[in-house]
Design an enzyme around this catalytic site. Structure first.
Site: not given
Ligand code: 5GP
Ligand code: ZN
Length: 112
Positions: A6, A29, A45, A85, A93, A96, A98
């Site tokens: 957000c 990413d 959100h 995921n 992780t 939100h 995505h």
């Molecule tokens: P998840 O594991 O939740 O599916 O993916 C989260 C993704 O967000 C990860 O691939 C991680 O590299 C990315 N990520 C985490 N923090 C940030 C950030 O501050 N900026 C950007 N651009 N990506 C982020």
């Molecule tokens: Zn959010």
């Protein structure tokens, strides 16, 4: 609520934007797993895919309408992968919703 994505959507935290419309924000990413690794998020959100229902699923359609546009702009002419995921077992992780758009090389056949 303090949500990283957000804050990125609102411009409070910088990101490398690749696409935006009224409903969707897409950015690179920070830790790319492929030559092209874009995160596509709804501007509203939702914590995760498990929260999608008949009242809010339009935002998912908007994301999947944006995906071919982003893929074309990123030069993904030979295909790509879209990943979501969800929750602990999905190793989500950022809480939100995505979708990861990955491409630019032949990706591994196995995902689990
Ligand atoms: P998840 O594991 O939740 O599916 O993916 C989260 C993704 O967000 C990860 O691939 C991680 O590299 C990315 N990520 C985490 N923090 C940030 C950030 O501050 N900026 C950007 N651009 N990506 C982020
Ligand atoms: Zn959010």
């Amino acid at each position: 609520m303090d949500c990283l994505f957000c804050n990125i959507i609102e411009g409070k935290i910088p990101s490398q934007k690749v696409y935006e419309n009224e409903f969707v924000y897409a950015f690179r990413d920070i830790n790319p797993m492929a030559p092209v690794h874009v995160l596509i998020v709804p501007k509203t959100h939702l914590a995760c895919a498990d929260e999608i229902n008949a009242d809010n699923s339009a935002c998912v359609a908007k994301i999947f309408e944006a995906i071919p546009v982003i893929a074309k702009a990123e030069g993904l002419t030979n295909g790509y992968r879209v990943i979501n995921n969800c929750g602990e077992d999905g190793c989500q992780t950022i809480k939100h919703l995505h979708f990861h758009l990955l491409g630019g090389r032949k990706l591994p056949e196995t995902m689990a």
